[in-house]
Structure formats: structure tokens, C-alpha cells
Scaffold this motif. Structure first.
Motif, mmCIF file in Angstrom:
data_model
loop_
_atom_site.group_PDB
_atom_site.id
_atom_site.type_symbol
_atom_site.label_atom_id
_atom_site.label_comp_id
_atom_site.label_asym_id
_atom_site.label_seq_id
_atom_site.Cartn_x
_atom_site.Cartn_y
_atom_site.Cartn_z
ATOM 1 N N CYS A 61 49.123 75.946 -32.920
ATOM 2 C CA CYS A 61 48.015 76.906 -32.900
ATOM 3 C C CYS A 61 46.899 76.525 -31.916
ATOM 4 O O CYS A 61 46.107 77.382 -31.535
ATOM 5 C CB CYS A 61 47.422 77.060 -34.306
ATOM 6 S SG CYS A 61 48.476 78.021 -35.421
ATOM 7 N N ASP A 62 46.838 75.280 -31.521
ATOM 8 C CA ASP A 62 45.793 74.871 -30.573
ATOM 9 C C ASP A 62 46.405 74.839 -29.175
ATOM 10 O O ASP A 62 46.778 73.784 -28.668
ATOM 11 C CB ASP A 62 45.227 73.499 -30.969
ATOM 12 C CG ASP A 62 43.883 73.230 -30.297
ATOM 13 O OD1 ASP A 62 43.418 74.105 -29.542
ATOM 14 O OD2 ASP A 62 43.308 72.159 -30.513
ATOM 15 N N ASN A 68 46.255 69.914 -24.474
ATOM 16 C CA ASN A 68 47.029 69.519 -25.653
ATOM 17 C C ASN A 68 48.521 69.377 -25.379
ATOM 18 O O ASN A 68 49.319 69.230 -26.306
ATOM 19 C CB ASN A 68 46.809 70.523 -26.788
ATOM 20 C CG ASN A 68 45.486 70.312 -27.489
ATOM 21 O OD1 ASN A 68 44.804 69.326 -27.244
ATOM 22 N ND2 ASN A 68 45.110 71.238 -28.336
ATOM 23 N N MET A 92 46.714 70.743 -35.224
ATOM 24 C CA MET A 92 46.796 72.145 -35.629
ATOM 25 C C MET A 92 48.204 72.672 -35.381
ATOM 26 O O MET A 92 48.413 73.681 -34.720
ATOM 27 C CB MET A 92 45.753 72.988 -34.886
ATOM 28 C CG MET A 92 44.328 72.583 -35.200
ATOM 29 S SD MET A 92 43.097 73.700 -34.516
ATOM 30 C CE MET A 92 43.313 75.120 -35.607
ATOM 31 N N ALA A 149 42.537 79.265 -34.391
ATOM 32 C CA ALA A 149 42.669 78.931 -32.971
ATOM 33 C C ALA A 149 43.469 80.034 -32.277
ATOM 34 O O ALA A 149 43.063 81.192 -32.283
ATOM 35 C CB ALA A 149 43.277 77.553 -32.783
#
Length: 409
Positions: free
Chosen positions: A263-264, A269, A288, A316
Motif C-alpha cells: 500500500c505504500d 520503498n 504497509m 496510502a
């Protein structure tokens, strides 16, 4: 986006009339941009930064606890005997410490997640057991506690339990110290558990071991991602990165435990490793990231939120919908890893930053690729949408064709 609307036509006419006015206009535009950037920066949370001296002292304390037999784990011996070499501290907004080190000639990342409550929530029957006293836990009780936590997180797997047992093993007399159990609690952080559960996935960073509440994973640099204002990356490089993201999406959709939902979604990331076939993309921050049952629980919890529009309902990059009758968020989600890859990685034009395909797309495929990305990045009308295999195939085909590779499906 600028804080003030500018009449560009009028501004250009003003600037063209004389040199002094031109300089004045340029100064005004720079001032507006600086003020807007400064205002935005002030609204953003300040990341936790750590110094090298503080990081080195942290490791010194950790090894002190290892010497006192208050910390354990497979990484403790190499970490505390000079086999692991500290290199630098990496700032992070959530995790207290993220440190880069070297071990056996390979860069590794040492992570420390927030330590759980020191007062272990043991059940009353265990508290009354003869196996329990103020300072020690019996190993069997320790395993029961870990299994209880895994049950709470809806992650029940004997291999994971065995791993936790080996990492948090007790002394030869069959007991585990209170302090040692406290460290083992911290290893139950989501990212650590996902690293254990998905250790066979090519797209999850390798887990090298633990020491107390520290765990080590492989280093996957993110430097090649995230095009800036001037994007000099060759088209071949962009295509190989995009294909690596599509490979990641397909593998994370088909783990042993179902889809791992990320989700992030942002460039920072994800890390990239070079392989014979091109690149291998790995999520390097899974705070996340959720497996299906966990994802459902997260969204159900979010459904209690009051909303007036769909954009109010999101975790997010994972989007839900707002029910206009109840003004509560739908307890489901309408994006998946492919949709988010298209929304945030392939196309994500912002000031001074671009997605992979916001610049430099060959003219011969611009229209075709643009149409595909428009469809691909649109949230679904159906809850919990599966990945569109036809869309993945179409994207692969146009990308392969753009660099002269025959796509065979």
C-alpha cells in the motif's frame, strides 16, 4: 503545485517589455516557487535522523546485552566479533533505526522496529503456572506466547514458529530470560514476519538473521528509480525496470499465502538488483504490506471513518470508496498491485519528479502506451480486483516491441 495562480500570458508580456522587468519577474517567480516549496516542506512530517555516533553506540549497547546473555540470535556472534562492519545510518520516519553494514563482503541492512510493551500480556493460567517466575519463562511457555501472537495476527505457520524458536532459543537449562523474551517480542513486527513467511519469494529481501530486536536483510539500492526533472535514463533501462515491476506484481500475487498487497507505493520503498535478465525489484519497506486476511481487517477498521468523497477512503495507495448514504468508507479496496504500479511508478508526474513513462517515450508507441496506462491506473469498479493478466500481457508486448524484442507471451 504553486501556492498562487499565475497569469502566464500577462507575465510573459510584462517580462518581454524591458530587461529590468524581466529580472524582476524572474525574481518573483523564484520567490513564489521557494515560498510554495518551503510551505509544503513545513507541512511534511520531519523524518527521524540518526547520527553515526548514536548508531555505533546503539550497536555497542546491543553487543553488551549479548555478552550479558540478555540478547540472542544468529546474527549476534558475527555482529559482536567484528565480522559485521557498520557503514552508515539511514534516516527513516517510522523505524527508530535503519543501518547499513557489511558482512562477508556484502552490504546488509540492519533494522530495528518499535519494541512492544515490556510487560508481556501473559494469560492468567500461565502467570499461575509453576513454570513461571519473576525472571524467567519456560521455553514451552515462550512458544505458546509466540503462537498466541501469530494467531492474533492470523499468521499460523509451523515453519515460522520453528524459526522464532531457533532465533529466541533459551539457555541449556530450558528457560528464557525476561529480557530476552522482550527482545523476541520485537521480532514479531510485520516486516520481520513477512520476511520469514515469504523467504522463498524472489521479490522479498533475503533475511540474514537477528540479534535481539535487530534483524538483517539484504541491501537493495533504490538509486536507479525515480526520474528527476532531467531524466537521462536510456529507454532500454526504463523498459527493463518496468518489466521487473510487472514480474514483481505477478509473483507477489501468487505467494504461498495469497497476494501480498503493497500500500505504500513510492520509488523510495523499492530496491533494484541487477540480474542476468535485467533487473529484480524488491519492496524494501513492508510496514504497509498485508496478506489477504490482514488487508481485509485493515479495510474493515478503516470503514468506520466518516467520509464525503472517495479520496477520503484510502490507506496510502490502497483506495476504497465512500458510501454516500452512510458517509462511511466501504470495508473493501478497489486497487491492486498492478493498478498502483501504473498509478505511482509508471505514471506519477510531479514537480521535478516523474514516473518511468512520463518522459522519453518513443513516438511510435506513445499513443498505444498512454492508452494502456490510462486504463491500467484506473481503480476498479469491483471490490478486491484481481490483477488483469491481459493488461500485464499487453504492457509486456508493447514494451518488448519498443526495444526490438519479440514477445512470445
Amino acid at each position: 503545485m504553486l501556492a498562487y495562480p499565475l497569469n502566464l500570458t500577462g507575465l510573459c508580456r510584462c517580462c518581454a517589455s524591458s530587461k529590468p522587468k524581466l529580472l524582476l519577474c524572474i525574481g518573483f517567480v523564484i520567490a513564489v516557487i521557494f515560498f510554495s516549496y518551503d510551505t509544503l516542506k513545513r507541512k511534511m512530517p520531519t523524518p527521524i535522523r540518526c547520527s553515526n555516533s548514536a548508531s555505533e553506540y546503539f550497536l555497542y549497547e546491543l553487543c553488551g546485552n549479548y555478552t550479558k546473555r540478555l540478547a540472542s540470535g544468529s546474527l549476534c556472534h558475527p555482529l559482536c566479533t567484528g565480522q559485521v562492519t557498520y557503514k552508515q545510518c539511514l534516516g527513516h520516519g517510522i523505524t527508530p533505526h535503519v543501518l547499513k553494514a557489511s558482512w562477508k563482503g556484502t552490504n546488509i541492512i540492519l533494522k530495528v522496529k518499535t519494541v512492544l510493551d515490556k510487560n508481556l500480556p501473559l494469560n492468567s493460567s500461565l502467570m499461575k503456572s509453576k513454570q513461571f517466575d519473576r525472571n524467567y519463562f519456560n521455553i514451552n511457555a515462550n512458544l505458546s506466547y509466540i503462537k498466541h501472537i501469530l494467531d492474533e495476527k492470523r499468521i499460523v505457520n509451523m515453519e515460522t514458529l520453528d524459526y522464532m524458536f531457533s532465533e529466541c532459543a533459551g539457555y541449556e537449562n530450558g528457560v528464557l530470560s525476561y529480557q530476552k523474551m522482550w527482545y523476541c517480542q520485537a521480532l514479531l513486527a510485520r516486516e520481520f514476519l513477512l520476511s520469514v513467511l515469504l523467504k522463498d519469494s524472489l521479490n522479498v529481501p533475503k533475511l540474514y538473521g537477528t540479534c535481539g530486536h535487530v534483524f538483517a536483510v539484504e541491501d537493495a539500492p533504490d538509486a536507479i528509480l525515480g526520474g528527476r526533472f532531467f531524466d537521462y535514463r536510456p529507454w532500454d533501462t526504463k523498459v527493463k525496470l518496468a518489466l521487473a515491476f510487472l514480474d514483481m506484481v505477478e509473483r507477489l500475487d501468487n505467494t504461498t499465502y495469497g497476494t501480498l498487497y503493497i500500500c505504500d507505493f513510492k520509488f523510495a520503498n523499492f530496491g533494484v538488483l541487477s540480474v542476468d535478465s535485467g533487473y529484480l525489484v524488491k519492496p524494501i519497506d513492508m510496514d504497509m504490506a498485508w496478506l489477504p486476511s490482514q488487508m481485509k481487517r485493515v479495510m474493515v477498521k478503516e470503514s468506520a471513518r466518516w467520509c464525503s468523497k472517495d479520496s477520503d477512503c484510502r490507506v496510502a495507495a490502497c483506495l476504497s470508496k465512500c458510501n454516500q448514504w452512510t458517509h462511511h468508507c466501504d470495508p473493501d479496496f478497489y486497487t491492486n498491485n498492478l493498478i498502483n504500479t501504473c498509478r505511482w511508478i509508471f505514471t506519477n508526474a510531479k514537480a521535478f519528479r516523474y514516473g518511468l513513462f512520463d518522459q522519453g517515450v518513443p513516438q511510435k508507441i506513445q499513443r498505444h502506451l498512454s492508452n494502456l496506462l490510462k486504463i491500467c491506473s484506473t481503480p476498479s469498479d469491483e471490490p478486491s480486483p484481481p490483477t488483469s493478466t491481459s493488461m500485464v500481457k499487453d504492457l509486456r508486448q508493447v514494451l518488448h516491441k519498443s526495444i526490438g524484442i519479440t514477445f512470445d507471451g
